[in-house]
Design an enzyme around this catalytic site. Structure first.
Site, PDB file in Angstrom:
ATOM      1  N   SER A 124      -9.900 -32.322 -11.775  1.00  0.00           N
ATOM      2  CA  SER A 124      -8.873 -31.680 -10.952  1.00  0.00           C
ATOM      3  C   SER A 124      -8.033 -30.696 -11.750  1.00  0.00           C
ATOM      4  O   SER A 124      -7.267 -29.930 -11.166  1.00  0.00           O
ATOM      5  CB  SER A 124      -7.948 -32.746 -10.343  1.00  0.00           C
ATOM      6  OG  SER A 124      -7.311 -33.486 -11.370  1.00  0.00           O
ATOM      7  N   HIS A 145     -14.794 -30.599  -6.847  1.00  0.00           N
ATOM      8  CA  HIS A 145     -13.520 -31.313  -6.825  1.00  0.00           C
ATOM      9  C   HIS A 145     -13.237 -31.875  -5.435  1.00  0.00           C
ATOM     10  O   HIS A 145     -12.874 -31.152  -4.511  1.00  0.00           O
ATOM     11  CB  HIS A 145     -12.381 -30.381  -7.257  1.00  0.00           C
ATOM     12  CG  HIS A 145     -11.045 -31.043  -7.264  1.00  0.00           C
ATOM     13  ND1 HIS A 145      -9.868 -30.371  -7.016  1.00  0.00           N
ATOM     14  CD2 HIS A 145     -10.685 -32.342  -7.481  1.00  0.00           C
ATOM     15  CE1 HIS A 145      -8.854 -31.206  -7.084  1.00  0.00           C
ATOM     16  NE2 HIS A 145      -9.326 -32.410  -7.357  1.00  0.00           N
ATOM     17  N   GLU A 157     -13.380 -28.349  -3.471  1.00  0.00           N
ATOM     18  CA  GLU A 157     -13.305 -27.105  -4.227  1.00  0.00           C
ATOM     19  C   GLU A 157     -14.574 -26.996  -5.082  1.00  0.00           C
ATOM     20  O   GLU A 157     -14.834 -27.861  -5.922  1.00  0.00           O
ATOM     21  CB  GLU A 157     -12.070 -27.080  -5.123  1.00  0.00           C
ATOM     22  CG  GLU A 157     -10.766 -26.974  -4.360  1.00  0.00           C
ATOM     23  CD  GLU A 157      -9.550 -26.978  -5.282  1.00  0.00           C
ATOM     24  OE1 GLU A 157      -8.579 -26.265  -4.988  1.00  0.00           O
ATOM     25  OE2 GLU A 157      -9.569 -27.709  -6.303  1.00  0.00           O
TER      26      GLU A 157
END
Length: 508
Positions: A124, A145, A157
């Site tokens: 992250s 992510h 993501e």
């Protein structure tokens, strides 16, 4: 070279904590054979038992059938040694947020998996470029992510490092979509999309608290009134101040101490005092048996502005339209002036103006400013402040005007930009810089913020509603008032205001 094909790939999930278990569940429910690995001997077994409980709850709630739950569990095989992972077409790591641990794991996987297997990191905050740098083939490593809890949160993501093969990123993007997620492409820069763009949501609240303009209860009430599910102080308590502060520090240092991301002394003190939020029993709020309520919106006595004539509605924008509608509902006659340069209501007693980023005291005597009613809901908390030179009557009447117009006024100190306006403007500005720098597209930013952190609208949706000139004007006033780089306007917004909108990648 052949394209990466993950449509039927076996999936290895390395790391059997909450996130890894959630990712394994998502993959298995989507029909993939899954291997769940952890170097802690008891971890995979504990994860499988937890997953059984989770799936049974879904069955009990009617979300899935018993047969689906059994088949999902049957697709997951526990693995205790990396020598047993051969055949996986996709390896997703969800181990500790330590670059050394991640690099070591991927080096071992590179020796054991086929050259067309894709390596994915659920980091992250760490650089995908840096994680991949030691691999023989860094092109096949992609950021994937997920947001916690992975089976529930829709956003993924898909992060490309400097050497990531676009075909690998596209394969992960397509796979996430088949798994029922909403993927967005991102470049590997500090915070990626969500953790970067979200910084002002916390930072502006902490700045207002630092200036002692109001308390955390008022800030949370105003931002809930703007459509956010939780106010920033409530949300920091939920996340944990240690975690939130660490992310802020990470983004700050990764951006070479850019003052826009400066950590807050208030949050630092909370961390040092052990007031970490819900997990410690106290943060901004208290939790447990002695907990109070975060929702302490004050009631305001019914007020009807006198219909003595001379009421002028200034402005021609969505806020002026809202005020005009509410004035008509009150049965009040008014004149509308579009070219005065501000939005609000003028009565014989004084002016009630939409904030433009200036303190009320800089605008005159009987002047009050009110916050941006971006959500336009009734009985929503709305911050306001009065000029230091305003009469006591105007203090009361200006709050009465807002109450009569359907809001719950929150009188705060005369801080520029109040609460919602400065927060929304900074979220828009941060998103514009992310697009300008090629981190994401405008639609990617909107999707990421709505799905990753449950914002009521995306930053570019707010921009479309509010208008580019008011956003830039407010930021310029904040920049002049505070005299620092924090409120500098994104070059993308400047170019748009000059009539050169550019492309999604920020080009001219």
């Amino acid at each position: 070279m052949m394209a990466y094909d993950l449509s039927k790939a076996g999936v290895l999930v390395a790391g059997a904590g909450a996130m890894g278990t959630g990712i394994a569940q998502v993959a298995a429910q989507s029909g993939h054979e899954v291997m769940l690995y952890d170097n802690r001997a008891d971890a995979p077994g504990e994860a499988l038992r937890s997953l059984e409980e989770t799936l049974q709850k879904l069955v009990d709630r009617g979300r899935i059938g018993q047969k689906d739950a059994r088949s999902t569990l049957a697709r997951i095989r526990l693995v205790h040694h990396l020598d047993d992972v051969a055949g996986s077409g996709l390896a997703v790591e969800a181990v500790s947020e330590d670059i050394g641990i991640k690099r070591s794991l991927f080096a071992e996987l590179e020796d054991r998996l086929d050259e067309m297997a894709v390596l994915a990191t659920n980091t992250s905050s760490l650089s995908v470029t840096a994680i991949a740098a030691k691999l023989r083939n860094p092109g096949r490593l992609v950021g994937m992510h997920f947001f916690n809890p992975a089976p529930v949160m829709k956003l993924v993501e898909v992060v490309s490092g400097l050497d990531t093969d676009p075909r690998a990123a596209d394969a992960v993007f397509e796979l996430a979509g088949r798994w029922g997620k909403v993927p967005v492409h991102a470049a590997s820069t500090p915070g990626f999309i969500v953790n970067r763009i979200a910084r002002p949501f916390y930072a502006e609240a902490l700045e207002v608290l630092q200036e002692r303009a109001c308390d955390h209860v008022a800030i949370d009430a105003c931002l809930r009134g703007a459509g956010f599910r939780m106010g920033p102080c409530e949300l920091m308590d939920l996340i944990g101040h240690d975690t939130n502060f660490a992310v802020t520090e990470s983004v700050f240092h990764a951006n070479f101490m850019d003052r826009r991301y400066k950590p807050s002394l208030i949050q630092k003190a909370l961390v040092e005092g052990g007031r970490l939020g819900r997990k410690s029993g106290q943060g901004f709020y208290r939790y447990g048996p002695e907990a109070g309520t975060a929702d302490t919106d004050v009631s305001v006595h019914t007020y009807r502005p006198p219909d003595t004539g001379g009421v002028i509605l200034h402005g021609r924008d969505f806020v002026a339209d809202l005020l005009g509608e509410r004035l008509r509902e009150l049965g009040l006659s008014f004149e509308q002036v579009a070219g005065s340069g501000w939005t609000g209501i003028e009565s014989p007693d004084g002016q009630l103006r939409l904030t433009e980023g200036l303190p009320a005291s800089a605008l005159g005597e009987n002047v009050a400013v009110f916050d941006l009613p971006i959500a336009c809901g009734r009985e929503s908390a709305l911050a306001m402040s009065c000029s230091a030179r305003a009469s006591a009557d105007w203090h009361a009447h200006s709050a009465g005007w807002l109450a009569a117009l359907g809001f719950v006024p929150r009188m705060i100190g005369d801080v520029p930009g109040l609460v919602v306006a400065r927060t929304i403007a900074m979220l828009i500005n941060e998103a514009a810089d992310a697009v300008q720098q090629g981190v994401c597209t405008e639609s990617g930013a909107d999707d990421a913020m709505k799905l990753g952190v449950n914002y009521p609208e995306g930053p570019f949706e707010w921009l479309s509603k509010w208008g580019i000139a008011p956003v830039i004007g407010l930021l310029d006033h904040l920049d002049a008032y505070y005299r620092g780089e924090r409120y500098r306007v994104s070059p993308l917004l400047r170019r748009r205001a000059w009539g050169r909108p550019g492309r999604d990648d920020g080009g001219c």
